[in-house]
Design an enzyme around this catalytic site. Structure first.
Site, short mmCIF file in Angstrom:
data_model
loop_
_atom_site.label_atom_id
_atom_site.label_comp_id
_atom_site.label_asym_id
_atom_site.label_seq_id
_atom_site.Cartn_x
_atom_site.Cartn_y
_atom_site.Cartn_z
CE1 TYR A 135 -3.17 -2.84 0.09
CE2 TYR A 135 -3.82 -2.21 2.30
CZ TYR A 135 -3.98 -3.01 1.19
OH TYR A 135 -4.94 -3.98 1.17
CE LYS A 187 0.71 -17.56 -2.57
NZ LYS A 187 -0.16 -18.75 -2.52
CG ASP A 219 -2.69 -19.86 -0.56
OD1 ASP A 219 -1.95 -19.78 0.44
OD2 ASP A 219 -2.35 -20.45 -1.60
CG ASP A 243 -7.45 -4.20 3.67
OD1 ASP A 243 -8.51 -4.14 4.30
OD2 ASP A 243 -7.21 -3.49 2.68
#
Ligand code: NAD
Length: 353
Positions: A135, A187, A219, A243
């Site tokens: 972000y 990840k 995931d 988020d």
């Protein structure tokens, strides 16, 4: 112990009033001073985060906020929108750690879209990094590739090890006040940035031998949150994964009027607010559920003022109120007693003990 109180817009003043009553009833010598933030500040002084509020917030040990925004300001230029005030106060106070508990009280198990046995008694805490990641990373933007002539969008996922270490510490410290388990989300199978995340979290864990650390790919975490959410205690995430996962987790509980949040800086100064917005559709009608705000006040006592016993006192009172069958409109179901904002505040005060 100075608290800056920012009621904001819509239902903000109604729910804050109840939280302030509860704090006063604890008799803790808290100093509270009110300021303007959001739409009400735009109307009064033409600025969403006026200088007087900036000073109040800087001087205080903690900020207790209602909510900001509403249709009256939706068409204003960006710098005169209530949300601008919210982003500015978070940035000014350097609030890098967002703590969002998702708790489903057994009495509200039917409010969730998941089967009651999957979620009843759910009590997890998401610790999300709030000021880094994709972000904020540079380079970013959309440009035309000179070779192919097509548009290319770019954002950069980036974390410095110091940023990872400080948010990991917040998660480990929070776990110490709970069930002593942290699950760190990454990840690392495809993203180097999150390989560093995992490495630094493991290094930091050596300072917390009493905490059990595990890791999960994001995931899988998204799946596990709906499959068996009660397996988690504290979930530690970067900004983007947090988020998404924190919204997923909050919806497990099905009751937006019940969810508090905290955003903390390096010294545990914090901004405490309900997870919901200003609910313009029910503002001014005395219908809003004040419990998320009251529970945010409890988080303030726990994390900024280190008054665990007082935080638990408020949380126990909320549990009692639910067990006694009091419900605001958002959590009402047949067989319970529908009450308004003030009556819910009264019930919490009566249950404080
Ligand atoms: P919202 O959370 O305000 O409302 C969504 C729905 O939930 C509405 O039907 C509302 O009546 C209900 N609801 C929310 N809180 C409730 C409570 N305490 N008790 C009972 N019912 C409750 O979200 P929205 O409608 O998308 O946004 C309304 C305004 O709030 C917008 O201007 C938005 O920008 C702002 N907003 C502010 C914050 C914040 O201040 N942190 C967060 C989200 C949205």
């Amino acid at each position: 112990m100075k608290i800056c109180v920012l009621p904001g817009d819509g239902i903000g003043p109604e729910i804050i009033e109840q939280a302030v009553r509860v704090l006063k009833a604890l008799d803790l010598k808290l100093e509270m001073e009110e300021g303007l933030l959001g739409g009400c500040a735009i109307d009064a002084v033409k600025a969403p985060f006026p200088e007087a509020t900036q000073k109040l917030a800087k001087d205080a040990d903690a900020v207790l906020m209602g909510a900001v925004g509403g249709p009256a300001w939706d068409n204003n230029p960006r710098e005169l929108r209530p949300e601008r005030g919210l982003l500015r106060i978070r940035k000014d106070l350097e609030l890098f750690a967002n703590l969002r508990p998702a708790i489903l009280y057994p009495e509200l198990a039917n409010a969730s879209t998941l089967k009651p046995d999957v979620v009843a008694g759910l009590d997890i805490l998401i610790v999300r990094e709030l000021t880094g990641d994709v972000y904020f990373g540079q380079p970013r933007g959309i440009h035309v590739d000179p070779t192919s002539g097509e548009r290319v969008g770019i954002n950069t996922m980036i974390y410095a090890e110091s940023e990872i270490r400080r948010i990991a510490r917040v998660a480990f410290e929070a776990a110490r006040k709970r069930n002593k388990r942290v699950c760190s989300i990454d990840k690392m199978n495809v993203l180097e940035c999150t390989q560093l995340w995992r490495d630094v979290v493991i290094e930091t864990a050596s300072d917390y031998p009493d905490i059990e650390l595990s890791h999960m790919l994001v995931d899988n975490a998204a799946m596990q949150l709906v499959k068996a959410p009660k397996q988690f205690d504290v979930l530690l995430t970067g900004n983007m994964f947090g988020d998404i996962l924190s919204d997923e987790a909050s919806m497990l509980t099905g009751s937006i009027g019940m969810l508090p949040s905290a955003s903390l800086d390096e010294n545990n100064k914090g901004l405490y607010e309900p997870s919901h917005g200003s609910a313009p559709d029910i503002a001014g009608q005395g219908l809003a559920n004040p419990l998320a705000t009251i529970l945010s006040a409890a988080m303030m006592l726990r994390y900024t003022f280190e008054m665990e016993d007082q935080a638990v006192r408020i949380e126990d009172a909320v549990k009692k109120v639910l067990a006694r069958g009091y419900r605001t409109v958002d959590i009402f179901e047949p067989g319970t007693q529908k009450v308004g904002t003030k009556a819910m505040g009264d019930a919490v005060l009566a249950a404080l003990g």
